[in-house]
Design a protein around this motif. Structure first.
Motif, PDB file in Angstrom:
ATOM      1  N   THR A  19      13.173  -3.309 -12.276  1.00  0.00           N
ATOM      2  CA  THR A  19      11.770  -4.201 -12.750  1.00  0.00           C
ATOM      3  C   THR A  19      12.316  -5.640 -11.904  1.00  0.00           C
ATOM      4  N   ALA A  20      13.558  -6.247 -12.163  1.00  0.00           N
ATOM      5  CA  ALA A  20      13.625  -7.765 -10.648  1.00  0.00           C
ATOM      6  C   ALA A  20      13.525  -7.582 -10.510  1.00  0.00           C
ATOM      7  N   ALA A  74       3.608  -0.641  -1.788  1.00  0.00           N
ATOM      8  CA  ALA A  74       3.874  -1.042  -3.504  1.00  0.00           C
ATOM      9  C   ALA A  74       3.299   0.010  -4.462  1.00  0.00           C
ATOM     10  N   LEU A  75       1.823   0.183  -3.971  1.00  0.00           N
ATOM     11  CA  LEU A  75       1.216   1.520  -4.804  1.00  0.00           C
ATOM     12  C   LEU A  75       2.322   3.203  -4.891  1.00  0.00           C
ATOM     13  N   GLU A  76       2.694   3.474  -3.602  1.00  0.00           N
ATOM     14  CA  GLU A  76       3.097   4.900  -3.132  1.00  0.00           C
ATOM     15  C   GLU A  76       4.452   4.393  -3.861  1.00  0.00           C
ATOM     16  N   THR A  93      12.477  -4.647   4.933  1.00  0.00           N
ATOM     17  CA  THR A  93      12.604  -4.183   5.286  1.00  0.00           C
ATOM     18  C   THR A  93      11.459  -3.378   5.735  1.00  0.00           C
ATOM     19  N   GLU A  94      10.581  -3.336   5.163  1.00  0.00           N
ATOM     20  CA  GLU A  94       8.760  -2.820   4.585  1.00  0.00           C
ATOM     21  C   GLU A  94       8.502  -3.665   5.530  1.00  0.00           C
ATOM     22  N   LYS A  95       8.174  -5.008   5.390  1.00  0.00           N
ATOM     23  CA  LYS A  95       7.929  -5.952   6.644  1.00  0.00           C
ATOM     24  C   LYS A  95       7.503  -5.971   7.677  1.00  0.00           C
ATOM     25  N   GLU A 118      10.329  -9.371  -5.131  1.00  0.00           N
ATOM     26  CA  GLU A 118       9.058  -8.679  -4.141  1.00  0.00           C
ATOM     27  C   GLU A 118       7.423  -9.078  -4.415  1.00  0.00           C
ATOM     28  N   VAL A 119       7.272  -9.463  -5.402  1.00  0.00           N
ATOM     29  CA  VAL A 119       5.855 -10.199  -5.599  1.00  0.00           C
ATOM     30  C   VAL A 119       6.485 -12.276  -4.894  1.00  0.00           C
TER      31      VAL A 119
END
Length: 171
Positions: free
Chosen positions: A20-21, A162-164, A33-35, A26-27
């Protein structure tokens, strides 16, 4: 450490708090990595689009033959010049006679020959510059297969990492 957590039953709770943290952080700070994956996909999509724009139609037999003829003058000039040196060493008298003959050629004819040769090579260079054939290495294609953002070789605009991730956790 892991044994005590199992005995007390706090291992799962601590793990959930940690995840959760991580999601909350990430918000404010995006996942690098995703970027990088998203930037790579945008880069690949633009390269693929350019590659489609610049693909050439397959050439026929006549076009291949003419292309082969167009490639002959440069090697012929290079090997011919080296051949003149060999000819001068083998038969100096005949070489001198031919050079005297070349000396009799009028200057405007030399200018015309220079213009023809320079226009030929200039046009050839301009053709290659304008065609601007882009060769994209095909060994990069397997790298894109592990990224879920790509759908049939194109960037999926509806993809949301994030949704996936959230959907996977809900299952």
């Amino acid at each position: 450490m892991g044994l005590i957590g199992k005995i007390l039953g706090v291992g799962k709770a601590v793990e959930r708090v940690g995840r959760t943290a991580e999601r909350v952080s990430e918000v404010f700070v995006p996942n690098k990595t995703e970027k990088q994956k998203q930037e790579y996909q945008q880069y690949r999509a633009s390269l693929d689009q350019y590659a489609q724009e610049f693909t050439l139609a397959p050439m026929g037999l006549f076009n291949s033959f003419v292309n082969g003829l167009n490639r002959l003058p440069r090697p012929m000039l290079a090997f011919g010049t080296m051949g003149l040196f060999v000819f001068a060493m083998i038969n100096p008298a005949a070489f001198s006679l031919r050079m005297v003959g070349l000396n009799q050629v009028p200057e405007p004819l030399w200018w015309l020959l220079g213009a023809i040769v320079s226009f030929y090579f200039g046009a050839r260079e301009m053709h290659h510059f304008r065609s601007n054939t882009i060769k994209i290495p095909q060994n990069l294609a397997p790298m894109a297969s592990f990224l879920p953002m790509i759908q049939d070789g194109a960037l999926d605009p509806d993809y949301n990492a994030a949704l996936e991730d959230w959907r996977k956790q809900q299952k």
